[in-house]
Design an enzyme around this catalytic site. Structure first.
Site, mmCIF file in Angstrom:
data_model
loop_
_atom_site.group_PDB
_atom_site.id
_atom_site.type_symbol
_atom_site.label_atom_id
_atom_site.label_comp_id
_atom_site.label_asym_id
_atom_site.label_seq_id
_atom_site.Cartn_x
_atom_site.Cartn_y
_atom_site.Cartn_z
ATOM 1 N N ASP A 92 43.014 29.101 36.766
ATOM 2 C CA ASP A 92 44.280 29.333 36.073
ATOM 3 C C ASP A 92 45.262 28.231 36.452
ATOM 4 O O ASP A 92 45.130 27.577 37.497
ATOM 5 C CB ASP A 92 44.852 30.716 36.396
ATOM 6 C CG ASP A 92 45.372 30.807 37.819
ATOM 7 O OD1 ASP A 92 44.578 30.564 38.760
ATOM 8 O OD2 ASP A 92 46.559 31.123 38.012
ATOM 9 N N GLU A 156 45.713 32.774 40.553
ATOM 10 C CA GLU A 156 46.358 32.291 41.773
ATOM 11 C C GLU A 156 47.799 31.886 41.530
ATOM 12 O O GLU A 156 48.686 32.168 42.336
ATOM 13 C CB GLU A 156 45.558 31.113 42.351
ATOM 14 C CG GLU A 156 45.962 30.712 43.764
ATOM 15 C CD GLU A 156 47.149 29.757 43.819
ATOM 16 O OE1 GLU A 156 47.789 29.681 44.877
ATOM 17 O OE2 GLU A 156 47.443 29.086 42.797
#
Length: 453
Positions: A92, A156
Site C-alpha cells: 500500500d 501500513e
C-alpha cells in the site's frame, strides 16, 4: 559467501526488477476506499501473491485483516535444519497528493536523471522487489540457504493496525529466528545503514463546534465564537515559541547519542527555503529521532476560493504525534487528548476520534544477525562500513513482532534515503541502491545461514 557471482547475478536481474516495479507502481493501492477504489489494493495483493507462487513459495495466502485490507503471506522452504527469516514489505502507498505537482504521472514508473519516479517506488513497493531480487539471485547461485517467510502488508501507511491484530490472533504464522523489515533506508545514498530505532505514532481527529450553523461575519462577527479560530488556538498550543512540540506531561528533552545529522545537510534534504529557520531545540538527530513531534496533517475548513464572509460553526483537523522510543504510545495519546481538551477556548465543544496508533521500536544491534548484516553491507558497498541511525517515522508492526517473538532478531533496511522524498510528490528510488541492497540481502541470508549452521 562469494560476492562476485551474486553481484553479477543481481546486476543481470535489474531489468526484470525495473519491469516488475513498473507493474506494481501502476496499482493505485492507497488503502483508503474514500480516495481510491478498493479493487486497486486487491489487484496489487494478487500481483504479489502471483509473484510469490512463481518463485516457489508455498502456502501463499491473501490474509483478510481486521481493518478490511489484505496482507500477502508465503513460505519458501530451505534446507533441513536451516534458520527461518521473515522478510517484510508493504504494497500500500500514500496518496499522490497534488498530481499536478508531479513531473511525471505518479502511478507510472518513469526514469529521469538516473532515478525511477513513481508513488511507492521506494516506500515500499521497491522493498517487495528488493526481497524478490535477493531470493532470485540466491536461487541462481545454488539455492536459498534459509527458510523464508514473506509478509507484504496492505495498510501500513494508514496506521490502522490490520496486520498487527492478525499477527496477534495467529502468532504461529510469522515466527522466525530473524526478521528483516525492508521499509526504512540508508542515511545517504551509498552509505549502508540499518535503522536502530523508530518513533511510534498516534493519530487523532479533532472536531470543534461553536454554533448551530455559519453566520454572517458582518452581522455576528466579533461576538459569535468562531470554531475555526478556536481550532487554531488549540493547534497552536501544541508548539512552544521555538516550534518544538509541547504536550503537557510528555517529556521532550531526550538526546540521540549515535550518528548525527548535520543541520545544513538536513536543510538540504528537507528543502527548507532560504531564510526559514528549523524548529525545536537540540541537535537535528535529537529532534527527529529521540523526541516527540506533532504535525497537523490536515484541516477541514472552507477553501480560499469560494469562501464566503462567514463565522465558522465547525472545523476539524487530523493530528499526528510521533512518539519517541521509551514512551508508550497509548500514554502519549492520553496526554495529547488531555492537552487538547484543556486548551479549548470559549467553552467550545471539542470531540476526539482515535484514527490510528503504533508503538515505538528499539532494536538490539549487538545480535549475531547484525554482525552478518554488517559484513554483508561492507561487501555489497565495496568496503563502506555500516552506519546505525534512527528514523522519525513509524512501522507499527515492528513493536508487535518484538512483543510476539522476543527471541527474534529484527533488522531494518530499505530504499527510503533522503532523495527518495517518500510521502511527498515526485517520490523516487535509486536503481543503484535497489541493486546494492538486493545484493546486501542475498549476502546477508548466506552469511546468516552459515553462522547458524
Amino acid at each position: 559467501m562469494e560476492k562476485a557471482p551474486l553481484a553479477a547475478t543481481v546486476a543481470a536481474l535489474q531489468p526484470r526488477a525495473r519491469a516488475e516495479l513498473a507493474e506494481l507502481v501502476a496499482f493505485k493501492s492507497v488503502a483508503d476506499p474514500a480516495q481510491f477504489p478498493r479493487e486497486e489494493c486487491e489487484a496489487a495483493a494478487r500481483w504479489v501473491a502471483d509473484a510469490l507462487r512463481a518463485e516457489g513459495f508455498e502456502d501463499v495466502a491473501l490474509l483478510d485483516t481486521p481493518d478490511g485490507t489484505q496482507s500477502v503471506y508465503g513460505f519458501l522452504p530451505g534446507p533441513a535444519g536451516a534458520p527461518t527469516v521473515l522478510l517484510y514489505a508493504h504494497y500500500d502507498v500514500q496518496p499522490p497528493l497534488d498530481e499536478a505537482a508531479w513531473h511525471t504521472p505518479p502511478f507510472e514508473l518513469t526514469e529521469r536523471d538516473g532515478r525511477w519516479y513513481g508513488r511507492g517506488a521506494a516506500d515500499c513497493k521497491g522493498g517487495v522487489i528488493m526481497h524478490l531480487t535477493a531470493l532470485r539471485a540466491l536461487k541462481e547461485q545454488g539455492g536459498v540457504p534459509v527458510n523464508v517467510k514473506m509478509i507484504v502488508e496492505g495498510s501500513e501507511e494508514q496506521g490502522t493496525g490490520g496486520l498487527e491484530r492478525y499477527a496477534e490472533a495467529h502468532p504461529e504464522l510469522l515466527t522466525a529466528d530473524t526478521i528483516v523489515i525492508g521499509d526504512t533506508g540508508n542515511f545517504r545514498v551509498g552509505l549502508p545503514t540499518v535503522t536502530a530505532t523508530l518513533r511510534g505514532m498516534t493519530l487523532l481527529r479533532v472536531s470543534v463546534e461553536t454554533l448551530e450553523g455559519n453566520l454572517h461575519s458582518g452581522q455576528f462577527g466579533g461576538a459569535a465564537p468562531d470554531a475555526l479560530a478556536a481550532l487554531i488556538r488549540v493547534l497552536d498550543s501544541l508548539r512552544a515559541e521555538d516550534g518544538s512540540t509541547t504536550v503537557k506531561g510528555l517529556e521532550a528533552d531526550a538526546e540521540w547519542d549515535g550518528l548525527q545529522y548535520p543541520e545544513e545537510a538536513f536543510r538540504n534534504d528537507a528543502k527548507v527555503l532560504d531564510g526559514v529557520g528549523l524548529v525545536g531545540s537540540g541537535t537535528v538527530a535529537d529532534r527527529i529521532w529521540a523526541r516527540p513531534a506533532v504535525t497537523v496533517i490536515g484541516i477541514d475548513c472552507p477553501p480560499v476560493v469560494g469562501a464566503t464572509p462567514s463565522v465558522q460553526a465547525s472545523a476539524r483537523a487530523l493530528i499526528s504525534l510521533r512518539v519517541p522510543p521509551g514512551v508508550d504510545a497509548a500514554e502519549a495519546n492520553r496526554l495529547l487528548a488531555e492537552h487538547l481538551r484543556s486548551s479549548v477556548p470559549w467553552g467550545a465543544r471539542l470531540s476526539l476520534e482515535q484514527v490510528g496508533q503504533g508503538q515505538p521500536f528499539r532494536a538490539d544491534t549487538t545480535s549475531p544477525a547484525y554482525a552478518a548484516m554488517r559484513e554483508a553491507m561492507r561487501l555489497a558497498y565495496d568496503g563502506q562500513e555500516m552506519a546505525i541511525a534512527g528514523q522519525g517515522g513509524s512501522i507499527p508492526l515492528c513493536n508487535t513482532l518484538a512483543s510476539l517473538y522476543p527471541e527474534a532478531e529484527i533488522l531494518l533496511i530499505g530504499l527510503s534515503e533522503p532523495e527518495a522524498q517518500i510521502h511527498a510528490v515526485n517520490e523516487s528510488v535509486s536503481p543503484q541502491e535497489l541493486e546494492k541492497l538486493s545484493l546486501t540481502e542475498a549476502l546477508f541470508l548466506g552469511m546468516y545461514a552459515a553462522g547458524k549452521g
